[in-house]
Design a protein around this motif. Structure first.
Motif, mmCIF file in Angstrom:
data_model
loop_
_atom_site.group_PDB
_atom_site.id
_atom_site.type_symbol
_atom_site.label_atom_id
_atom_site.label_comp_id
_atom_site.label_asym_id
_atom_site.label_seq_id
_atom_site.Cartn_x
_atom_site.Cartn_y
_atom_site.Cartn_z
ATOM 1 N N THR A 73 0.833 -1.203 0.000
ATOM 2 C CA THR A 73 0.000 0.000 0.000
ATOM 3 C C THR A 73 0.866 1.250 0.000
ATOM 4 O OG1 THR A 73 -1.773 -1.172 1.153
ATOM 5 C CG2 THR A 73 -1.799 1.232 1.257
ATOM 6 N N MET A 74 1.903 1.270 0.825
ATOM 7 C CA MET A 74 2.821 2.409 0.834
ATOM 8 C C MET A 74 3.511 2.564 -0.521
ATOM 9 S SD MET A 74 4.223 4.992 2.293
ATOM 10 C CE MET A 74 4.145 4.931 4.087
ATOM 11 N N ALA A 75 3.933 1.456 -1.095
ATOM 12 C CA ALA A 75 4.606 1.516 -2.398
ATOM 13 C C ALA A 75 3.702 2.127 -3.459
ATOM 14 C CB ALA A 75 5.049 0.113 -2.821
ATOM 15 N N SER A 76 2.407 1.833 -3.382
ATOM 16 C CA SER A 76 1.472 2.391 -4.363
ATOM 17 C C SER A 76 1.333 3.904 -4.198
ATOM 18 C CB SER A 76 0.112 1.705 -4.257
ATOM 19 O OG SER A 76 -0.601 2.121 -3.107
ATOM 20 N N GLY A 105 12.841 7.207 -2.691
ATOM 21 C CA GLY A 105 13.325 6.869 -1.353
ATOM 22 C C GLY A 105 13.040 7.968 -0.347
ATOM 23 N N MET A 106 13.193 9.241 -0.779
ATOM 24 C CA MET A 106 12.920 10.372 0.107
ATOM 25 C C MET A 106 11.420 10.506 0.388
ATOM 26 S SD MET A 106 15.315 12.237 1.466
ATOM 27 C CE MET A 106 14.538 13.847 1.693
ATOM 28 N N VAL A 107 10.604 10.355 -0.649
ATOM 29 C CA VAL A 107 9.151 10.441 -0.466
ATOM 30 C C VAL A 107 8.682 9.356 0.502
ATOM 31 C CG1 VAL A 107 6.920 10.160 -1.610
ATOM 32 C CG2 VAL A 107 8.702 11.559 -2.671
ATOM 33 N N ALA A 108 9.190 8.143 0.317
ATOM 34 C CA ALA A 108 8.841 7.058 1.235
ATOM 35 C C ALA A 108 9.307 7.386 2.646
ATOM 36 C CB ALA A 108 9.452 5.745 0.760
ATOM 37 N N GLY A 109 10.499 7.987 2.759
ATOM 38 C CA GLY A 109 11.018 8.365 4.068
ATOM 39 C C GLY A 109 10.120 9.370 4.773
ATOM 40 N N VAL A 110 9.578 10.328 4.021
ATOM 41 C CA VAL A 110 8.659 11.317 4.599
ATOM 42 C C VAL A 110 7.410 10.629 5.142
ATOM 43 C CG1 VAL A 110 7.089 13.212 4.035
ATOM 44 C CG2 VAL A 110 9.451 13.279 3.226
ATOM 45 N N PHE A 111 6.817 9.749 4.347
ATOM 46 C CA PHE A 111 5.579 9.093 4.779
ATOM 47 C C PHE A 111 5.811 8.146 5.950
ATOM 48 C CE2 PHE A 111 3.944 9.966 0.312
ATOM 49 C CZ PHE A 111 3.132 11.007 0.735
ATOM 50 N N VAL A 112 6.955 7.496 5.975
ATOM 51 C CA VAL A 112 7.283 6.629 7.109
ATOM 52 C C VAL A 112 7.446 7.470 8.376
ATOM 53 C CG1 VAL A 112 9.112 5.185 8.096
ATOM 54 C CG2 VAL A 112 8.247 4.710 5.801
ATOM 55 N N ASN A 113 8.096 8.615 8.244
ATOM 56 C CA ASN A 113 8.240 9.516 9.394
ATOM 57 C C ASN A 113 6.870 9.955 9.912
ATOM 58 O OD1 ASN A 113 11.003 9.367 9.291
ATOM 59 N ND2 ASN A 113 11.289 11.325 8.231
ATOM 60 N N ARG A 114 5.949 10.237 8.996
ATOM 61 C CA ARG A 114 4.605 10.646 9.419
ATOM 62 C C ARG A 114 3.885 9.506 10.139
ATOM 63 N NH1 ARG A 114 2.114 14.353 4.454
ATOM 64 N NH2 ARG A 114 3.758 15.942 4.486
ATOM 65 N N LEU A 115 4.017 8.300 9.628
ATOM 66 C CA LEU A 115 3.400 7.148 10.291
ATOM 67 C C LEU A 115 3.957 6.985 11.704
ATOM 68 C CD1 LEU A 115 3.266 4.346 7.552
ATOM 69 C CD2 LEU A 115 1.337 5.623 8.510
ATOM 70 N N ALA A 124 10.973 -0.996 -3.682
ATOM 71 C CA ALA A 124 12.269 -0.867 -3.009
ATOM 72 C C ALA A 124 12.277 0.342 -2.078
ATOM 73 C CB ALA A 124 13.383 -0.759 -4.050
ATOM 74 N N ALA A 125 11.692 1.457 -2.537
ATOM 75 C CA ALA A 125 11.669 2.673 -1.727
ATOM 76 C C ALA A 125 10.818 2.483 -0.479
ATOM 77 C CB ALA A 125 11.135 3.833 -2.557
ATOM 78 N N ALA A 126 9.665 1.843 -0.623
ATOM 79 C CA ALA A 126 8.766 1.658 0.512
ATOM 80 C C ALA A 126 9.383 0.761 1.577
ATOM 81 C CB ALA A 126 7.451 1.064 0.040
ATOM 82 N N LEU A 127 10.192 -0.202 1.171
ATOM 83 C CA LEU A 127 10.741 -1.177 2.108
ATOM 84 C C LEU A 127 12.155 -0.851 2.566
ATOM 85 C CD1 LEU A 127 8.997 -4.138 0.420
ATOM 86 C CD2 LEU A 127 8.892 -3.651 2.854
ATOM 87 N N ASN A 128 12.786 0.115 1.910
ATOM 88 C CA ASN A 128 14.086 0.625 2.344
ATOM 89 C C ASN A 128 14.158 2.117 2.040
ATOM 90 O OD1 ASN A 128 16.066 -1.673 3.301
ATOM 91 N ND2 ASN A 128 14.894 -2.515 1.576
ATOM 92 N N PRO A 129 13.331 2.912 2.720
ATOM 93 C CA PRO A 129 13.296 4.348 2.438
ATOM 94 C C PRO A 129 14.580 5.050 2.868
ATOM 95 C CG PRO A 129 11.995 3.843 4.377
ATOM 96 C CD PRO A 129 12.395 2.530 3.786
#
Length: 326
Positions: free
Chosen positions: A204-207, A220-230, A287-292
């Motif tokens: 879901t995050m990858a999508s 990778g940066m975009v995924a990192g932002v969303f992971v930080n928010r979570l 890859a970005a979602a699982l290793n941001p």
């Protein structure tokens, strides 16, 4: 009698030699065109030879049928759609028919498509047999797995080859199997500190990353932002989820009322990830979602050139918004 026997042997040898020579001569000139033909089920060796000739392949059907029988392969010819290419000989043609080297067609599923868009592309492919045309999304998914109830995100975007006339279900099977493989591989290599409970949450995050990012290098940066928010309990506040939740109501523009209208996919009104993926993510987004990327950023805004400005605090973000979008 002896002379007659010798004569017959010589004639047989000549005929055999001529047959071998004939079987190795090009049917279509090397500079010629590809010729398509179809062998129908139950045609038999004679029928197959006639169908090949009727399609415009310049081979004597009687000779080809005789050659197939004498080779011992006449009973192994497979029905299907074929193409004879320039330079093919009778020998190569028979091998093609015995192996079932059917004519290959291709369909490309694009990264970021929704499952609805994938279904339309499959429905519009004339080389496929449309067995699932009247099926619901859930009926298609039920033929593939009982683990999920909603198909979005479960099919890998790639180019898929299939024999002309193959069932459209073959493409769905290939794409589902490849996404399962890619997701499992990415999950096995994930950053163990990520706040995902299941591979499906990572999908879901990858999508979301797929739909939010124009530049692959920034995923990778975009995924990192969303992971930080979570991790901090912030709302994800990502427009693509709102658009997905709007469905057919979306007409190319999001209004303030749309951001305030609650749906299961509105990440401005609901915390955490949406209930399902919102698109078909590719390998880079998985890859970005699982290793941001490791970042302190909590915000990003489009610069207007396809890239984004990332900020770690709201004040810096507001300045970037004023600079790039106002």
């Amino acid at each position: 009698m002896k002379k007659l026997f010798v004569t017959l042997l010589v004639l047989a040898a000549l005929v055999a030699g001529a047959g071998v020579y004939w079987s190795k001569q090009p049917i279509v000139d090397p500079s010629g065109q590809v010729i398509a033909f179809t062998i129908t089920p139950g045609a038999g060796v004679n029928g197959a030879a006639q169908q090949i000739a009727a399609a415009g392949v310049p081979v004597n059907p009687d000779l080809f049928a005789l050659y197939a029988r004498l080779s011992g392969e006449g009973g192994r010819i497979k029905a299907g759609s074929y193409e004879i290419k320039p330079g093919y000989t009778p020998q190569r043609l028979l091998l093609q028919l015995v192996r079932g080297e059917f004519a290959q067609e291709a369909l490309t599923v694009i990264e970021g498509w929704t499952f609805k868009q994938m279904r339309k592309a499959i429905a519009d492919q004339p080389a496929l047999k449309h067995d699932t045309a009247t099926w619901t999304d859930q009926q298609i998914l039920a033929k593939l797995t009982n683990e999920y109830t909603y198909p979005e995100g479960l099919f890998f975007p790639d180019t898929y080859l299939f024999a002309k006339g193959a069932s459209d279900m073959q493409v769905y099977k290939q794409a589902f199997a490849l996404m399962s493989k890619k997701l499992n591989e990415a999950w096995a290599r994930r950053d163990l500190s990520l706040p995902y409970r299941t591979p499906y949450e990572a999908l879901t995050m990858a999508s979301i990353v797929e739909k939010e990012t124009g530049q692959k290098s920034e995923r990778g940066m975009v995924a990192g932002v969303f992971v930080n928010r979570l991790r901090t309990g912030m709302l994800l506040q990502t427009d693509p989820t709102v658009i997905y939740g709007m469905g057919d109501r979306y007409q190319g523009k999001i209004r303030k009322v749309d951001l305030l209208t609650d749906t299961p996919y509105n990440t401005y009104t609901r915390a955490g990830l949406p209930p399902t993926p919102i698109a078909l993510p590719g390998a880079a987004s998985l890859a970005a979602a699982l290793n941001p990327d490791k970042t302190e950023a909590l915000y990003f805004v489009a610069r207007g050139d396809g890239t984004s400005h990332f900020s770690s605090n709201l004040n810096e973000h507001n300045q970037a918004v004023n600079r790039y979008q106002r």
